[in-house]
Motif scaffolding. Sequence first.
Motif, PDB file in Angstrom:
ATOM      1  N   ASP A   1       8.677 -22.239  -0.853  1.00 18.48           N
ATOM      2  CA  ASP A   1       7.461 -22.484  -1.631  1.00 18.48           C
ATOM      3  C   ASP A   1       6.629 -21.218  -1.605  1.00 18.48           C
ATOM      4  O   ASP A   1       6.551 -20.546  -0.573  1.00 18.48           O
ATOM      5  N   GLN A   2       5.996 -20.890  -2.743  1.00 16.18           N
ATOM      6  CA  GLN A   2       5.091 -19.757  -2.819  1.00 16.18           C
ATOM      7  C   GLN A   2       3.804 -20.192  -3.483  1.00 16.18           C
ATOM      8  O   GLN A   2       3.833 -20.922  -4.479  1.00 16.18           O
ATOM      9  N   GLU A   3       2.714 -19.712  -2.942  1.00 16.21           N
ATOM     10  CA  GLU A   3       1.405 -19.982  -3.530  1.00 16.21           C
ATOM     11  C   GLU A   3       1.231 -19.166  -4.803  1.00 16.21           C
ATOM     12  O   GLU A   3       1.912 -18.155  -5.007  1.00 16.21           O
ATOM     13  N   ALA A   4       0.307 -19.570  -5.645  1.00 21.43           N
ATOM     14  CA  ALA A   4      -0.013 -18.824  -6.864  1.00 21.43           C
ATOM     15  C   ALA A   4      -0.422 -17.401  -6.492  1.00 21.43           C
ATOM     16  O   ALA A   4      -1.147 -17.189  -5.524  1.00 21.43           O
ATOM     17  N   GLY A   5       0.079 -16.434  -7.258  1.00 19.83           N
ATOM     18  CA  GLY A   5      -0.303 -15.049  -7.053  1.00 19.83           C
ATOM     19  C   GLY A   5       0.629 -14.246  -6.162  1.00 19.83           C
ATOM     20  O   GLY A   5       0.533 -13.026  -6.119  1.00 19.83           O
ATOM     21  N   VAL A   6       1.513 -14.902  -5.425  1.00 20.56           N
ATOM     22  CA  VAL A   6       2.453 -14.155  -4.582  1.00 20.56           C
ATOM     23  C   VAL A   6       3.456 -13.426  -5.482  1.00 20.56           C
ATOM     24  O   VAL A   6       3.636 -12.214  -5.366  1.00 20.56           O
ATOM     25  N   THR A   7       4.107 -14.165  -6.367  1.00 18.61           N
ATOM     26  CA  THR A   7       4.996 -13.552  -7.356  1.00 18.61           C
ATOM     27  C   THR A   7       4.603 -14.010  -8.762  1.00 18.61           C
ATOM     28  O   THR A   7       4.389 -13.187  -9.629  1.00 18.61           O
ATOM     29  N   CYS A   8       4.491 -15.305  -8.977  1.00 20.02           N
ATOM     30  CA  CYS A   8       4.047 -15.855 -10.266  1.00 20.02           C
ATOM     31  C   CYS A   8       2.548 -16.163 -10.185  1.00 20.02           C
ATOM     32  O   CYS A   8       1.986 -16.253  -9.096  1.00 20.02           O
ATOM     33  N   ASP A   9       1.925 -16.357 -11.344  1.00 18.78           N
ATOM     34  CA  ASP A   9       0.493 -16.699 -11.375  1.00 18.78           C
ATOM     35  C   ASP A   9       0.236 -18.158 -11.014  1.00 18.78           C
ATOM     36  O   ASP A   9      -0.900 -18.602 -11.022  1.00 18.78           O
ATOM     37  N   PHE A  10       1.269 -18.899 -10.715  1.00 14.07           N
ATOM     38  CA  PHE A  10       1.180 -20.319 -10.383  1.00 14.07           C
ATOM     39  C   PHE A  10       2.082 -20.574  -9.182  1.00 14.07           C
ATOM     40  O   PHE A  10       2.986 -19.781  -8.892  1.00 14.07           O
ATOM     41  N   PRO A  11       1.879 -21.669  -8.464  1.00 14.17           N
ATOM     42  CA  PRO A  11       2.730 -21.949  -7.297  1.00 14.17           C
ATOM     43  C   PRO A  11       4.130 -22.367  -7.751  1.00 14.17           C
ATOM     44  O   PRO A  11       4.297 -23.042  -8.770  1.00 14.17           O
ATOM     45  N   ILE A  12       5.138 -21.934  -6.983  1.00 15.99           N
ATOM     46  CA  ILE A  12       6.518 -22.274  -7.321  1.00 15.99           C
ATOM     47  C   ILE A  12       7.239 -22.831  -6.098  1.00 15.99           C
ATOM     48  O   ILE A  12       6.843 -22.602  -4.956  1.00 15.99           O
ATOM     49  N   HIS A  13       8.293 -23.594  -6.404  1.00 14.51           N
ATOM     50  CA  HIS A  13       9.189 -24.124  -5.378  1.00 14.51           C
ATOM     51  C   HIS A  13      10.605 -23.764  -5.804  1.00 14.51           C
ATOM     52  O   HIS A  13      10.967 -23.868  -6.974  1.00 14.51           O
ATOM     53  N   GLY A  14      11.433 -23.332  -4.844  1.00 14.59           N
ATOM     54  CA  GLY A  14      12.824 -23.016  -5.127  1.00 14.59           C
ATOM     55  C   GLY A  14      13.739 -23.768  -4.190  1.00 14.59           C
ATOM     56  O   GLY A  14      13.434 -23.924  -3.001  1.00 14.59           O
ATOM     57  N   GLU A  15      14.850 -24.256  -4.748  1.00 16.22           N
ATOM     58  CA  GLU A  15      15.799 -25.016  -3.942  1.00 16.22           C
ATOM     59  C   GLU A  15      17.200 -24.853  -4.520  1.00 16.22           C
ATOM     60  O   GLU A  15      17.393 -24.900  -5.736  1.00 16.22           O
ATOM     61  N   ALA A  16      18.179 -24.652  -3.645  1.00 11.21           N
ATOM     62  CA  ALA A  16      19.570 -24.480  -4.085  1.00 11.21           C
ATOM     63  C   ALA A  16      20.130 -25.798  -4.604  1.00 11.21           C
ATOM     64  O   ALA A  16      19.950 -26.843  -3.984  1.00 11.21           O
ATOM     65  N   VAL A  17      20.804 -25.749  -5.758  1.00 14.69           N
ATOM     66  CA  VAL A  17      21.518 -26.914  -6.281  1.00 14.69           C
ATOM     67  C   VAL A  17      23.033 -26.720  -6.135  1.00 14.69           C
ATOM     68  O   VAL A  17      23.778 -27.689  -6.112  1.00 14.69           O
ATOM     69  N   VAL A  18      23.480 -25.469  -6.051  1.00 14.92           N
ATOM     70  CA  VAL A  18      24.852 -25.111  -5.698  1.00 14.92           C
ATOM     71  C   VAL A  18      24.722 -24.035  -4.630  1.00 14.92           C
ATOM     72  O   VAL A  18      24.008 -23.056  -4.815  1.00 14.92           O
ATOM     73  N   ASP A  19      25.412 -24.227  -3.505  1.00 13.49           N
ATOM     74  CA  ASP A  19      25.252 -23.290  -2.396  1.00 13.49           C
ATOM     75  C   ASP A  19      26.591 -23.067  -1.703  1.00 13.49           C
ATOM     76  O   ASP A  19      27.009 -23.852  -0.866  1.00 13.49           O
ATOM     77  N   ARG A  20      27.257 -21.996  -2.101  1.00  5.30           N
ATOM     78  CA  ARG A  20      28.520 -21.608  -1.470  1.00  5.30           C
ATOM     79  C   ARG A  20      28.478 -20.151  -1.025  1.00  5.30           C
ATOM     80  O   ARG A  20      29.482 -19.454  -1.063  1.00  5.30           O
ATOM     81  N   MET A  21      27.297 -19.683  -0.636  1.00  2.74           N
ATOM     82  CA  MET A  21      27.127 -18.286  -0.234  1.00  2.74           C
ATOM     83  C   MET A  21      27.794 -18.037   1.116  1.00  2.74           C
ATOM     84  O   MET A  21      27.665 -18.846   2.040  1.00  2.74           O
TER      85      MET A  21
END
Length: 182
Positions: free
Chosen positions: A47-67
């Motif tokens: 999770d990132q707060e607004a302003g860290v990378t985007c101007d709004f807060p974002i959430h990222g989560e893997a849907v396919v993960d074979r790294m």
Amino acid sequence: MRKLISLAVASATAVLVAAVPASATVDKRPKPPINNEWVRVPAEPFDQEAGVTCDFPIHGEAVVDRMMKMVLETYPDGSSKREMYTGALIYQITNKSTGASIEVDISGSSVLNIRPGGSFSNNVTWRVWGPILLGMNEERSNMPSGMYVPNGIYTLDISKTGYRTVTFTVGGADNICDDLEP
């Protein structure tokens, strides 16, 4: 007849000796350890707060993960000096303000050259082929703030202080914040 046989044997020996390189020395270049193994590297949600990378807060989560990761070389203390990463990885990135989301394929391959005292995320140089997910902040990188999916052949250098520099040999980067804007 004896002279003819001796001449033939001498000629054949000369041909065999000539086939062996004159500089048949031992290769002294460092070799990766023999027992290298690929190990799974689970992708973590973020999770990132607004302003860290985007101007709004974002959430990222893997849907396919074979790294997967392989340690190619270590320092005398056992810490990683060179690592290789590859495998299928798809993340869903969500604008937490609007609920809009996008799936990004970030299944690139990379070799990390970790400087002494460095890690995956600082004091390291990545040599990358293909897409990865890369958060950039204009105060700490050579690119404008954004959550990028660079693609192509490029280098990511992260200094001891965390400053990120991306240098493309071929390719470019898409800022997915643009795709998720309200």
